[in-house]
Design an enzyme around this catalytic site. Structure first.
Site, PDB file in Angstrom:
ATOM      1  N   ASP A  68      24.873 -64.023  17.761  1.00 47.60           N
ATOM      2  CA  ASP A  68      24.520 -64.313  16.370  1.00 47.60           C
ATOM      3  C   ASP A  68      23.666 -65.574  16.242  1.00 47.60           C
ATOM      4  O   ASP A  68      23.261 -65.941  15.131  1.00 47.60           O
ATOM      5  CB  ASP A  68      25.772 -64.424  15.498  1.00 47.60           C
ATOM      6  CG  ASP A  68      26.694 -65.557  15.916  1.00 47.60           C
ATOM      7  OD1 ASP A  68      26.797 -65.815  17.125  1.00 47.60           O
ATOM      8  OD2 ASP A  68      27.319 -66.177  15.038  1.00 47.60           O
ATOM      9  N   HIS A  69      23.362 -66.208  17.358  1.00 47.04           N
ATOM     10  CA  HIS A  69      22.480 -67.383  17.343  1.00 47.04           C
ATOM     11  C   HIS A  69      21.242 -67.215  18.224  1.00 47.04           C
ATOM     12  O   HIS A  69      20.323 -68.028  18.122  1.00 47.04           O
ATOM     13  CB  HIS A  69      23.244 -68.631  17.802  1.00 47.04           C
ATOM     14  CG  HIS A  69      24.246 -69.116  16.815  1.00 47.04           C
ATOM     15  ND1 HIS A  69      24.043 -70.191  15.987  1.00 47.04           N
ATOM     16  CD2 HIS A  69      25.479 -68.640  16.498  1.00 47.04           C
ATOM     17  CE1 HIS A  69      25.107 -70.372  15.210  1.00 47.04           C
ATOM     18  NE2 HIS A  69      25.992 -69.441  15.506  1.00 47.04           N
ATOM     19  N   HIS A 413      35.582 -73.144  16.479  1.00 48.90           N
ATOM     20  CA  HIS A 413      34.873 -73.692  15.324  1.00 48.90           C
ATOM     21  C   HIS A 413      35.770 -74.754  14.694  1.00 48.90           C
ATOM     22  O   HIS A 413      36.998 -74.663  14.760  1.00 48.90           O
ATOM     23  CB  HIS A 413      34.590 -72.610  14.282  1.00 48.90           C
ATOM     24  CG  HIS A 413      33.595 -71.582  14.710  1.00 48.90           C
ATOM     25  ND1 HIS A 413      32.244 -71.743  14.541  1.00 48.90           N
ATOM     26  CD2 HIS A 413      33.771 -70.377  15.301  1.00 48.90           C
ATOM     27  CE1 HIS A 413      31.623 -70.673  14.996  1.00 48.90           C
ATOM     28  NE2 HIS A 413      32.528 -69.829  15.469  1.00 48.90           N
TER      29      HIS A 413
END
Length: 651
Positions: A68-69, A413
């Site tokens: 996703d990055h 996170h």
């Protein structure tokens, strides 16, 4: 004069997935990350690239290797007009080649094809909109990547003065924050970051010398949620697995092949070694990349925490005693008659081995699925967390969901407390929240605004949470400042020391702080501005602190003059102030006479007049019938030379 900085989320604006942020300032364009959305296929999963002209992007900075990055990077570099540069850390580049190659195979499997159709020679794959890039395009993209070490500063020599350096972000191996200096302003982009040290990674670091950035772009994945302690999460994780396998069930742990998988493997291998009654239950790590991934981790063990570095001196901490690597797995032929634990990718259960095993095991109440990371919206992993009665298989069949579904967060996170404390310590002037669901992001924004309400209004940072494709514009006044360097700085310091000695209120103890320069104190030097950075230096230091050198041009003019020296002296002193002169004897042969020489017939006197501190010299008597004027080319020297010619021609 004002400058406008524009930040536009092309992805992960009020969502998690396809992180991609466009930053434009002072005619420089930066793309921060370039990911895909795991919940969508093909072109639908890309960031909104139609909002940017790829040919105008100067640099792409990739924070870490997660899909996703980073997964849309080959599409952007190979299928658009992008001509800029790409930077990421060493481990990120090493893993991206493996991870994106595996991503291509998973997408082929999901479409019912095979990975062989995705080599560089397949023309159909290049024209298929569901195929974002080929193996050949992936390799071409990887070849363009440039590397950056933590704390290494890269200067691109652009007119905006763009410079950036990477900081350790925790999260996964090689993850980086980027501290950017551009146009006299500073930006800190966190990417995904973790403030908690785990079994193999260090926590994220704070910028040591660059606090109070003008803009902080920070993740908001967990909003205002607060994580349980690591020990509590590990106990719940291992306890849930033990409960499933001791009941004769099979435990599926969907993970991405690299990242949190290595942390979970370390936890479970240690737990098995401490509990002999579980050692007859096999643990499988089902990934074609398993051995290559662990080689990457061994290679970059020096970038991990002290615990791993110490273990590397004794052996390889990633050679597990109770975990078997499965380079390939035929789900239909897999012997799963007894209890077992299987780590399989991908982590969102959208395709691949993890999805196939889930479809096979979901109907048995003895089995269990343990989601150990953040589950993105519009994925099966997120869907089953709400415990639906039925699910749809990869083939489209509906079947009951009878197995246990549990969730323990090991996604690395920051939670709310960690995020708030980090933001408070960094002291940004503006904050943009990204990488979070709209609801969680909104709660975080409200909590931060409440946190900053205790500050005076002029010291509160602005906080924005833009959705995708919505611009945030920050207006900055151009700063007019310059650093005093070299001898000038030492001279200023000396003057301050003298002032301190005269100041009766100064404390005589050792380590007395020097008085700060006061507004209006004169500084004499050369002001040099290069790429929005200005400095003031002494002419003697010009070559030390700048690429410039000090030079001068001298001129000499011969003017006919037959008048007397006395008359010339009178006119010069009337026109110029502070005229000085010297008189020397000159022998008949043109040689200079000394005090001991006897005067002879034919000797003459040479008179030299000095004006403006010697910048202009007039010599009479050296050459018969000629006056010579010499001067340093400067406004003062040029005007003086012209005035002298007027005097001479007036005779």
């Amino acid at each position: 004069m004002e400058d406008i900085m524009t930040i536009t989320p092309l992805g992960s604006g009020q969502e998690v997935g396809r992180s991609c942020h466009l930053l434009t300032f002072r005619s420089t364009t930066i793309l921060l990350d370039c990911g895909i959305h795991p919940g969508y296929d093909g072109m639908a999963g890309l960031p909104f690239f139609d909002r940017v002209d790829p040919s105008e992007v100067d640099v792409i900075l990739i924070s870490h290797f997660h899909l996703d990055h980073a997964a849309s990077l080959p599409y952007f570099t190979e299928r658009t007009g992008f001509r800029g540069r790409i930077f990421m850390t060493h481990p990120t580049k090493a893993v991206i080649r493996l991870l994106l190659g595996n991503y291509l195979r998973l997408m082929a499997m999901k479409r019912g094809g095979n990975s062989a159709s995705h080599d560089g020679g397949d023309a159909n794959s290049a024209s298929n909109p569901d195929v974002l890039y080929t193996e050949a395009e992936l390799q071409s993209c990887v070849d363009k990547i440039e590397l950056i070490d933590y704390h290494q500063t890269i200067d691109l020599n652009l007119p905006s003065g763009l410079k950036f350096h990477a900081l350790n972000a925790g999260h996964v191996l090689g993850a980086a924050m980027f501290f950017i200096e551009i146009g006299g302003r500073t930006v800190l982009y966190t990417g995904d970051y973790s403030m908690e040290e785990d079994r193999h990674l260090m926590a994220a670091e704070l910028p040591k010398y660059h606090v109070q950035p003008d803009l902080l772009i920070v993740e908001s994945t967990y909003g205002v949620q607060v994580h349980a302690s690591r020990a509590e999460r590990e106990a719940r994780f291992t306890g849930t697995i033990e409960r499933i396998v001791t009941g004769g069930g099979r435990c599926l742990i969907p993970v991405f092949a690299l990242g949190r998988a290595q942390e979970l493997l370390l936890i479970l291998d240690e737990y098995w070694s401490e509990h002999p009654h579980l050692q007859n239950v096999p643990i499988y790590y089902a990934s074609k990349m398993a051995s290559r991934a662990l080689r990457v981790y061994r290679t970059y063990a020096n970038m991990m925490n002290e615990r791993i570095r110490c273990k590397m001196d004794l052996g390889n901490p990633f050679e597990f005693q109770f975990i078997r690597n499965l380079k390939s797995i035929d789900v239909e032929g897999f012997d799963d008659r007894g209890a077992s634990v299987v780590f399989a990718s991908p982590g969102m259960l959208q395709s691949g081995v993890s999805r196939q095993l889930f479809d096979r095991w979901a109907t048995d109440p003895k089995n269990g699925v343990l989601i150990a990371g953040y589950a993105v919206e519009h994925t099966l992993a997120k869907e089953i967390m709400s415990q639906p009665k039925e699910v749809v298989t990869l083939e489209g069949r509906r079947q009951p969901l009878n197995c246990l579904v549990d969730y323990v967060s090991f996604s690395a996170h920051v939670d709310f407390v960690q995020n708030r404390d980090f933001i408070t310590k960094v002291e940004p002037r503006n904050i943009i929240l990204v990488h979070g669901a709209k609801e969680e992001m909104g709660r975080l924004k409200g909590a931060l605004m409440l946190h900053y309400n205790k500050l005076p209004e002029n010291k509160r940072p602005t906080i924005a949470m833009p959705p995708n494709e919505v611009d945030v514009k920050l207006i900055f006044t151009r700063r007019r400042s310059a650093k005093v360097m070299g001898k000038l700085a030492q001279q200023q310091q000396t003057e301050d020391e003298e002032q301190n000695e005269k100041d009766e209120s100064a404390t005589p103890a050792t380590g007395t702080k020097l008085a700060e320069p006061k507004e209006g104190d004169p500084i004499r030097g050369i002001l040099v501005t290069q790429q929005n950075s200005s400095k003031i230096v002494s002419p003697d230091d010009l070559s030390t602190y700048t690429p410039l050198r000090v030079g001068s041009v001298s001129s000499r003019l011969h003017v006919p003059y037959v008048g007397k020296v006395e008359i010339l002296r009178m006119f010069l002193k009337e026109m110029f102030r502070g005229v000085e002169e010297t008189v020397e004897g000159m022998g008949a042969g043109g040689h200079e006479k000394t005090d001991g020489d006897e005067a002879v017939e034919g000797d003459c006197l040479v008179t030299t007049f000095y004006m403006h501190g010697g910048q202009v010299q007039v010599v009479v008597g050296k050459t018969k019938g000629v006056a010579t004027v010499e001067w340093d080319c400067s406004p003062v020297g040029d005007v003086s030379e012209y005035s002298f010619k007027v005097i001479i021609f007036a005779f």
